[in-house]
Scaffold this active site. Structure first.
Site, short mmCIF file in Angstrom:
data_model
loop_
_atom_site.label_atom_id
_atom_site.label_comp_id
_atom_site.label_asym_id
_atom_site.label_seq_id
_atom_site.Cartn_x
_atom_site.Cartn_y
_atom_site.Cartn_z
N LYS A 52 7.18 -3.33 -12.12
CA LYS A 52 5.99 -3.74 -12.88
C LYS A 52 5.29 -2.51 -13.47
O LYS A 52 4.84 -2.52 -14.61
CB LYS A 52 5.04 -4.55 -11.98
CG LYS A 52 5.61 -5.92 -11.65
CD LYS A 52 4.84 -6.68 -10.57
CE LYS A 52 5.61 -7.95 -10.19
NZ LYS A 52 4.96 -8.75 -9.16
N GLN A 96 0.84 -7.90 -4.49
CA GLN A 96 2.24 -8.28 -4.34
C GLN A 96 2.43 -9.09 -3.06
O GLN A 96 1.99 -8.67 -1.99
CB GLN A 96 3.11 -7.01 -4.31
CG GLN A 96 4.59 -7.27 -4.23
CD GLN A 96 5.15 -7.93 -5.50
OE1 GLN A 96 4.80 -7.53 -6.62
NE2 GLN A 96 6.00 -8.92 -5.32
N ASP A 119 -1.45 -13.10 -12.36
CA ASP A 119 -0.41 -13.96 -11.79
C ASP A 119 -0.73 -15.44 -12.04
O ASP A 119 0.13 -16.30 -11.90
CB ASP A 119 -0.31 -13.74 -10.26
CG ASP A 119 0.66 -12.63 -9.88
OD1 ASP A 119 1.55 -12.31 -10.70
OD2 ASP A 119 0.52 -12.08 -8.77
#
Ligand code: NAD
Length: 300
Positions: A52, A96, A119
């Site tokens: 990422k 994460q 997200d």
């Protein structure tokens, strides 16, 4: 033989368009910034976070790479999230997963400022999606929607079957497919671990999205001829020679003889998921800095 849907090239085209949006933000004196927080006991998470960070760098998006010990207190993670929420330079923020057992992941998700929730897991963003006015769409199902559009698949009026009902893939995928909006308007069935006779359901489908996390669950005998097959699964399985390989939730060789188009694993959904995180970060920067970023939308 099915056409192979090349997620790498569709994602590359999207990233090129997104670079233009990044330029618009930089011209308006704001470089978009993504903060990632890693406190995961799973070694693979470090690789995902690094990917990422690399993706951001390639597009000219700044990133913050916050790493916490897995045995740090939950309060330390929450304070980190609060600090990043308050930081006006940070546009997007993700933690994460997985987090260690002593941390309640739901609390983590709810702690993130919904405007920075790239997200799209925060209940406010989930609710907006279900209600039909999404702010951010979750990266994997949004990537699949864009992939279908880029391939010229008309979802309107199609019969779609989503295999899997997870919070991050199955449920939001079904929600996107039923939206009264471009890339939606499909008649959608959601199958899951309690579904009786999965093959009978998938054989009715013009579009099958397989997201069960079960290696090669869907094979050619379970598909309607000409169906479009999107394989979300990423499963590492042992090979006969004692090594291992990645396979999807679809038995690729038998499925491609029946399908009209199919995504490979790897090189299908994965690159789209990565591109859509960049998309959400650029969108978040535009929204929070009041800059029109003109985002690419293949679904129209
Ligand atoms: P999950 O384990 O959270 O959910 C799996 C779902 O599949 C569950 O809802 C379950 O009910 C359903 N299921 C399980 N067995 C089934 C069966 N035999 N028949 C029908 N349904 C069944 O998984 P997830 O997070 O949704 O991920 C699914 C897969 O996609 C995994 O392999 C994961 O690694 C992969 N994934 C890939 C990407 C990507 O970018 N390519 C992103 C997210 C997840």
């Amino acid at each position: 033989m099915a056409d192979i849907i090349d997620g790498n090239s569709i994602a590359a085209a999207l990233r090129t368009d997104l670079a233009g949006s990044v330029d618009r933000l930089v011209d308006a004196d704001h470089r978009p910034t993504l903060a990632t927080v890693l406190m995961s006991p799973d070694p693979a998470s470090e690789t995902y976070v690094s990917m990422k960070q690399d993706d951001c760098e390639e597009l000219g998006i700044d990133s913050r790479d916050v790493r916490l010990d897995t045995d740090a207190a939950a309060a330390t993670l929450f304070e980190t999230i609060d600090d990043l929420n308050r930081d006006g330079d940070v546009d997007g923020l993700l933690v994460q997963s997985p987090v260690p057992d002593h941390v309640d992941y739901r609390e983590v998700v709810e702690r993130i400022d919904p405007m920075k929730d790239v997200d799209a897991f925060h209940p406010e963003n989930v609710g907006r999606l279900v209600a039909g006015y999404p702010r951010y769409k979750p990266c994997t199902p949004h990537g699949i929607q864009q992939l279908l559009a880029a391939t010229g698949v008309d979802t309107a009026g199609a019969d779609a079957v989503v295999v899997g009902r997870s919070r991050i893939v199955g449920k939001p995928m079904a929600n996107l497919l039923i939206q009264r909006a471009p890339g939606g308007n499909a008649t959608t069935t959601v199958c899951h671990s309690h579904t009786d006779d999965l093959g009978a359901k998938t054989r009715q489908a013009d579009i099958v999205v397989a997201a069960a996390g079960v290696p090669e669950l869907v094979d050619g005998s379970m598909l309607k001829p000409g169906a479009v097959v999107v394989d979300v699964g990423i499963n590492r399985v042992e090979t006969d020679d004692g090594g291992s390989e990645l396979v999807g939730d679809v038995a690729f060789e038998s499925a491609r003889e029946q399908a009209g188009a199919i995504t490979p694993v790897p090189g299908g959904v994965g690159p789209m998921t990565r591109a859509m995180l960049l998309y959400n970060t650029v969108k978040a920067a535009g929204l929070q800095h009041d800059v029109a970023v003109d985002l690419p939308d293949l679904a129209g």
